[in-house]
Design a protein around this motif. Structure first.
Motif, PDB file in Angstrom:
ATOM      1  N   GLN A 155     -16.791   3.567  -4.158  1.00 27.93           N
ATOM      2  CA  GLN A 155     -16.937   2.471  -2.350  1.00 27.93           C
ATOM      3  C   GLN A 155     -16.246   2.401  -1.339  1.00 27.93           C
ATOM      4  N   GLN A 156     -15.277   3.570  -1.360  1.00 28.53           N
ATOM      5  CA  GLN A 156     -14.656   4.115  -0.380  1.00 28.53           C
ATOM      6  C   GLN A 156     -15.381   4.148   1.239  1.00 28.53           C
ATOM      7  N   GLY A 157     -14.574   3.891   2.095  1.00 28.09           N
ATOM      8  CA  GLY A 157     -15.559   3.603   3.794  1.00 28.09           C
ATOM      9  C   GLY A 157     -15.177   4.964   3.540  1.00 28.09           C
ATOM     10  N   GLU A 158     -15.880   5.630   4.836  1.00 31.88           N
ATOM     11  CA  GLU A 158     -15.740   6.863   5.127  1.00 31.88           C
ATOM     12  C   GLU A 158     -15.888   6.598   6.146  1.00 31.88           C
ATOM     13  N   GLU A 159     -15.131   7.392   7.222  1.00 31.64           N
ATOM     14  CA  GLU A 159     -15.303   7.794   8.998  1.00 31.64           C
ATOM     15  C   GLU A 159     -15.456   9.144   8.642  1.00 31.64           C
ATOM     16  N   ASP A 160     -15.987   9.540   9.853  1.00 31.93           N
ATOM     17  CA  ASP A 160     -16.442  10.221  10.762  1.00 31.93           C
ATOM     18  C   ASP A 160     -15.949  10.698  12.412  1.00 31.93           C
ATOM     19  N   PRO A 161     -15.778  11.355  12.639  1.00 26.85           N
ATOM     20  CA  PRO A 161     -14.784  12.494  12.163  1.00 26.85           C
ATOM     21  C   PRO A 161     -13.771  12.556  11.373  1.00 26.85           C
ATOM     22  N   GLN A 162     -13.295  13.561  11.180  1.00 28.46           N
ATOM     23  CA  GLN A 162     -11.400  13.418  10.262  1.00 28.46           C
ATOM     24  C   GLN A 162     -10.378  13.464  11.384  1.00 28.46           C
ATOM     25  N   TYR A 199       0.801  -1.127   0.015  1.00 29.77           N
ATOM     26  CA  TYR A 199      -0.235  -0.032   0.155  1.00 29.77           C
ATOM     27  C   TYR A 199       0.995   1.045  -0.011  1.00 29.77           C
ATOM     28  N   ARG A 200       0.347   2.596  -0.461  1.00 27.27           N
ATOM     29  CA  ARG A 200       1.109   3.764  -0.213  1.00 27.27           C
ATOM     30  C   ARG A 200      -0.090   4.459   0.633  1.00 27.27           C
ATOM     31  N   GLN A 201       0.298   4.861   1.088  1.00 28.39           N
ATOM     32  CA  GLN A 201      -0.670   5.668   2.270  1.00 28.39           C
ATOM     33  C   GLN A 201      -0.083   7.279   2.072  1.00 28.39           C
ATOM     34  N   ASP A 202      -1.020   8.134   1.831  1.00 29.46           N
ATOM     35  CA  ASP A 202      -0.960   9.773   1.320  1.00 29.46           C
ATOM     36  C   ASP A 202      -1.477  10.493   2.254  1.00 29.46           C
ATOM     37  N   PRO A 203      -1.685  11.553   2.986  1.00 26.95           N
ATOM     38  CA  PRO A 203      -2.639  12.529   4.039  1.00 26.95           C
ATOM     39  C   PRO A 203      -3.639  13.221   3.135  1.00 26.95           C
ATOM     40  N   GLY A 204      -5.089  12.508   3.960  1.00 31.45           N
ATOM     41  CA  GLY A 204      -6.101  12.765   3.584  1.00 31.45           C
ATOM     42  C   GLY A 204      -7.047  11.595   1.908  1.00 31.45           C
ATOM     43  N   LEU A 205      -5.616  10.699   2.063  1.00 28.24           N
ATOM     44  CA  LEU A 205      -6.083   9.478   1.074  1.00 28.24           C
ATOM     45  C   LEU A 205      -5.771   8.412   1.573  1.00 28.24           C
ATOM     46  N   GLY A 206      -5.976   7.944   2.794  1.00 21.31           N
ATOM     47  CA  GLY A 206      -5.461   6.823   3.363  1.00 21.31           C
ATOM     48  C   GLY A 206      -4.552   5.674   3.066  1.00 21.31           C
ATOM     49  N   LEU A 207      -4.985   4.421   2.970  1.00 20.28           N
ATOM     50  CA  LEU A 207      -4.130   3.591   2.302  1.00 20.28           C
ATOM     51  C   LEU A 207      -5.136   3.001   0.788  1.00 20.28           C
ATOM     52  N   SER A 254     -19.743  -7.864  -3.528  1.00 21.68           N
ATOM     53  CA  SER A 254     -20.032  -7.895  -4.773  1.00 21.68           C
ATOM     54  C   SER A 254     -18.678  -7.866  -5.229  1.00 21.68           C
ATOM     55  N   ALA A 255     -17.816  -7.143  -5.075  1.00 19.79           N
ATOM     56  CA  ALA A 255     -15.943  -6.916  -5.638  1.00 19.79           C
ATOM     57  C   ALA A 255     -14.922  -7.754  -5.532  1.00 19.79           C
ATOM     58  N   SER A 256     -15.262  -8.352  -3.424  1.00 23.46           N
ATOM     59  CA  SER A 256     -14.493  -8.897  -3.647  1.00 23.46           C
ATOM     60  C   SER A 256     -12.901  -7.721  -3.536  1.00 23.46           C
ATOM     61  N   LYS A 257     -13.916  -6.266  -3.089  1.00 19.77           N
ATOM     62  CA  LYS A 257     -13.020  -5.589  -2.760  1.00 19.77           C
ATOM     63  C   LYS A 257     -12.793  -4.831  -1.877  1.00 19.77           C
ATOM     64  N   ILE A 258     -11.144  -5.117  -1.208  1.00 18.50           N
ATOM     65  CA  ILE A 258     -10.944  -4.719   0.580  1.00 18.50           C
ATOM     66  C   ILE A 258     -10.724  -3.441   0.964  1.00 18.50           C
ATOM     67  N   ILE A 259     -11.008  -2.975   0.715  1.00 21.65           N
ATOM     68  CA  ILE A 259     -11.283  -1.475   1.390  1.00 21.65           C
ATOM     69  C   ILE A 259     -10.412  -0.789   2.329  1.00 21.65           C
ATOM     70  N   PHE A 260      -9.709   0.836   2.738  1.00 25.78           N
ATOM     71  CA  PHE A 260      -9.571   1.203   3.874  1.00 25.78           C
ATOM     72  C   PHE A 260      -9.642   2.283   4.056  1.00 25.78           C
ATOM     73  N   GLY A 261     -10.526   3.245   5.065  1.00 28.60           N
ATOM     74  CA  GLY A 261     -11.283   4.032   5.017  1.00 28.60           C
ATOM     75  C   GLY A 261     -10.028   5.565   5.153  1.00 28.60           C
ATOM     76  N   SER A 262     -10.024   6.515   5.131  1.00 25.45           N
ATOM     77  CA  SER A 262      -9.023   7.347   5.078  1.00 25.45           C
ATOM     78  C   SER A 262      -8.705   7.612   6.299  1.00 25.45           C
ATOM     79  N   GLY A 263      -9.587   7.201   7.610  1.00 24.21           N
ATOM     80  CA  GLY A 263      -9.029   7.183   9.012  1.00 24.21           C
ATOM     81  C   GLY A 263      -9.646   8.680   9.865  1.00 24.21           C
ATOM     82  N   THR A 264      -9.769   8.453  11.539  1.00 20.48           N
ATOM     83  CA  THR A 264     -10.000   9.193  12.057  1.00 20.48           C
ATOM     84  C   THR A 264      -8.749   9.192  12.892  1.00 20.48           C
ATOM     85  N   ARG A 265      -8.391  11.076  13.281  1.00 14.05           N
ATOM     86  CA  ARG A 265      -7.311  11.427  13.996  1.00 14.05           C
ATOM     87  C   ARG A 265      -7.799  11.614  15.529  1.00 14.05           C
TER      88      ARG A 265
END
Lengths: 114, 111
Positions: B2-9, A35-43, B95-106
């Motif tokens: 299809q991105q997982g969305e976390e909140d808050p950022q 993976y690459r990880q960039d700010p605001g873009l997640g993994l 459906s797509a066997s696709k693994i997604i990571f969200g952009s995260g909560t700090r």
């Protein structure tokens, strides 16, 4: 304890260079990921491998290639490094990708392309 | 998307308080996981919840999954300074066997 080891924590290279990032896991996992990880873009998934010599493109494979000659080692290759490839690179391994079993991550390589 | 969305950022709370972060998604999933990332380190798996489960606990962590709302929450109770990290949800879309990571909560815990 499970362990995924990335060869470098920090790396500085110049544009146009061929760059190798190495990853080794000691858990006998079938699947390995880059993976690459960039700010605001997640993994974002670059490539993954589900067996020796097998690979599949992820979401952003352009400019990268991979090699998996042995089960425990997965290499990411930047064929001709460019500044937009400056990023944090994370390697992971896991079992049964089809059921999304937990992945184990290395500590990352922070790559700077000058 | 299809991105997982976390909140808050980003979330800043006092030590001892509870922290709640959420993850929403678009289509049906097989399972959902939460990971923690300390600054400059790799991700560490925290907990996995399957699509047929509604709640799971692990120590001070509580995860809920509402498939009708396509969302999950991670609750950290009695927060500590060591909980300061980024938290990511991770999904496998059926459906797509696709693994997604969200952009995260700090998450920042103030002493």
């Amino acid at each position: 304890d499970v362990k995924v080891t990335q060869s470098s924590r920090y790396l500085v290279k110049r544009t146009g260079e061929k760059v190798f990032l190495e990853c080794v896991q000691d858990m006998d996992h079938e699947n390995m990921f880059w993976y690459r990880q960039d700010p605001g873009l997640g993994l974002r998934l670059i490539y993954f491998s589900y067996d020796v010599k097998m690979k599949e493109k992820g979401d952003i494979p352009e400019g990268y290639s991979v090699s998996r000659e042995k089960k425990e080692r997965f290499s990411l290759i930047l064929e001709s490094a460019s500044t937009n490839q400056t990023s944090m690179y994370l390697c992971a391994s896991g079992r049964q990708r089809s059921s999304n079993q937990p992945q184990h991550f290395g500590d990352g390589t922070r790559l700077s392309i000058l | 998307s299809q991105q997982g969305e976390e909140d808050p950022q980003a979330l800043s709370i006092q030590e001892g308080e509870n922290a709640t972060m959420n993850c929403s998604y678009k289509t049906s999933i097989n399972n959902l996981q939460w990971y923690r990332q300390n600054s400059g380190r790799g991700l560490v798996h925290l907990i996995l919840i399957r699509s047929n489960e509604r709640e799971k606990h692990s120590g001070r962590l509580r995860v809920t999954l509402d498939t009708s709302k396509k969302s999950s929450s991670l609750l950290i109770t009695a927060s500590r300074a060591a909980d300061t990290a980024s938290y990511f949800c991770n999904l496998l879309y059926s459906s797509a066997s696709k693994i997604i990571f969200g952009s995260g909560t700090r998450l920042s815990i103030r002493p």
